[in-house]
Design an enzyme around this catalytic site. Structure first.
Site, PDB file in Angstrom:
ATOM      1  N   GLY A   1      29.335  -5.482 -56.551  1.00  0.00           N
ATOM      2  CA  GLY A   1      29.858  -4.133 -56.388  1.00  0.00           C
ATOM      3  C   GLY A   1      29.284  -3.208 -57.435  1.00  0.00           C
ATOM      4  O   GLY A   1      28.258  -2.566 -57.236  1.00  0.00           O
TER       5      GLY A   1
ATOM      6  N   GLU B   1      24.414  12.449 -54.927  1.00  0.00           N
ATOM      7  CA  GLU B   1      25.407  11.782 -54.091  1.00  0.00           C
ATOM      8  C   GLU B   1      26.799  11.921 -54.693  1.00  0.00           C
ATOM      9  O   GLU B   1      27.772  12.225 -53.980  1.00  0.00           O
ATOM     10  CB  GLU B   1      25.032  10.308 -53.930  1.00  0.00           C
ATOM     11  CG  GLU B   1      23.744  10.095 -53.137  1.00  0.00           C
ATOM     12  CD  GLU B   1      23.081   8.754 -53.415  1.00  0.00           C
ATOM     13  OE1 GLU B   1      23.755   7.871 -53.989  1.00  0.00           O
ATOM     14  OE2 GLU B   1      21.899   8.586 -53.082  1.00  0.00           O
TER      15      GLU B   1
END
Length: 397
Positions: free
Chosen positions: A141, A253
């Site tokens: 992750g 982003e």
């Protein structure tokens, strides 16, 4: 029932006439076309494929792509405003749009060769292709780059991909995925390359569609690559330059995620004011109670500070060139922006549900739908904890 809109023009932050027009047009479109879809998207995890693809004809794909390449020729600030406007009415749709617009299309535009732009951009800009980004993997992750297991071995004019990706937004509906894979296993993160993978390629499959607590209409999947043969011509930049692709768009982003939370909070305040004015207890609307007024005041102040910070960071991202992100002050600022937006959204929605009372606890209510959305932004696009490390690293260097 009356509607009490939240004023976009706060005391401390004014938009330029051009940006105001972009926001107003996107807001009107979202209220008319996207808000009616939101309940079904949440209830059934339904995907409005035709509506999403129609955004290309309306000019909502490629906001910051130059006009000569088929985009709108605006800027990152404008992209953030569209995300905010969409999120006010349908946050799941807004997230899917951001992934296509920014994580996929934006990264392809920023890193593709002229030949690749000619092949890929028209399909992404028109809506013929829906885009996704394939980075996170099972078991990896926060350390997505260091723990990457997906490989791409060179065979002649192709690369053969093997591995899997998980929690991929737009994964079940994507026509093209920007995929990161190891091309040099011994080089660690420096051995990663980026590829545009068309989802009709043999060896690509959606392993499972994932059901979520929030943002349910935004489609999410686990993707698998089994001897998936991708042309070398689909590799962005050079071999083992995938980290440069990641970092070139990383801050942009993050900056576009914050407006989604801003839009959600604006809608929550709108709904809560409406509820407070119409819900009666003890013979009067609850808006007449000072404790309710105090909660509304807190919500307003939190939202306005979120707006100011979000807009500030969007403006700073607009001022940097592609490829300048991922380091320095802008890296810390974008991490701080999305961290603050996510944590503040928790406070705003907590008070909103409290004022709604039992209605707020019912799954089908819109305020409950908004409440279920807020946790994702403390986990996705980098966890709150990682954002704090990024900020501290910049402060202490």
């Amino acid at each position: 029932m009356a509607s009490h809109s939240v004023d976009l023009a706060p005391w401390s932050t004014a938009l330029s006439p051009e940006h105001q027009q972009i926001f107003d047009e996107a807001d009107r479109f979202a209220r008319s076309e996207l808000r009616p879809l939101a309940a079904r998207m949440d209830d059934d995890e339904w995907w409005p494929d035709a509506v999403f693809r129609s955004l290309g004809k309306l000019g909502y794909f490629g906001i910051s792509v130059p006009a000569e390449l088929g985009g709108s020729g605006a800027d990152i600030f404008a992209t953030g405003l569209v995300a905010q406007a969409f999120a006010r009415s349908n946050h799941a749709f807004a997230l899917a749009w951001v992934v296509h617009e920014n994580l996929c299309l934006g990264n392809v535009y920023a890193n593709a060769s002229d030949e690749q732009r000619a092949r890929f951009l028209p399909k992404l800009l028109s809506g013929e292709w829906i885009g996704a980004l394939g980075l996170t993997e099972p078991g990896a992750g926060s350390d997505a780059l260091g723990s990457m297991r997906t490989t791409a071995r060179r065979e002649g004019d192709d690369y053969v991909l093997n591995g899997g990706k998980i929690y991929i937004t737009n994964g079940p509906v994507a026509d093209a995925v920007l995929v990161y894979a190891k091309t040099d296993m011994a080089a660690g993160p420096k051995g990663i390359s980026a590829f545009v993978v068309e989802t009709d390629t043999p060896g690509f499959k959606v392993a499972q569609k994932l059901r979520k607590m929030g943002f349910r209409g935004s489609q999410t999947a686990e993707l698998v690559f089994e001897e998936c043969r991708v042309p070398a011509a689909n590799r962005l930049r050079g071999e083992n330059q995938g980290v440069a692709v990641v970092m070139s768009g990383l801050d942009l982003e993050r900056a576009i995620i914050s407006p989604i939370m801003l839009g959600i909070c604006e809608r929550a305040l709108e709904l809560t004011i409406e509820h407070a004015k119409t819900r009666e207890q003890f013979g009067q609307p609850i808006a007449g109670f000072q404790m309710i007024q105090a909660k509304l005041a807190d919500m307003f102040v939190w939202i306005e500070t979120m707006r100011s910070f979000t807009y500030q960071v969007l403006a700073e991202c607009t001022a940097i060139a592609h490829g300048e992100g991922g380091r320095g002050r802008i890296h810390a600022l974008t991490a701080a922006s999305v961290m603050y937006a996510a944590e503040t959204a928790n406070r705003v929605l907590n008070e909103a549900v409290q004022i709604h009372g039992g209605t707020g606890y019912i799954w089908e209510s819109e305020i409950n739908r908004l409440f279920r959305s807020i946790k994702l932004m403390e986990i996705g696009a980098g966890t709150t904890e990682v954002r704090k490390l990024i900020i501290a690293a910049d402060l202490l260097k």
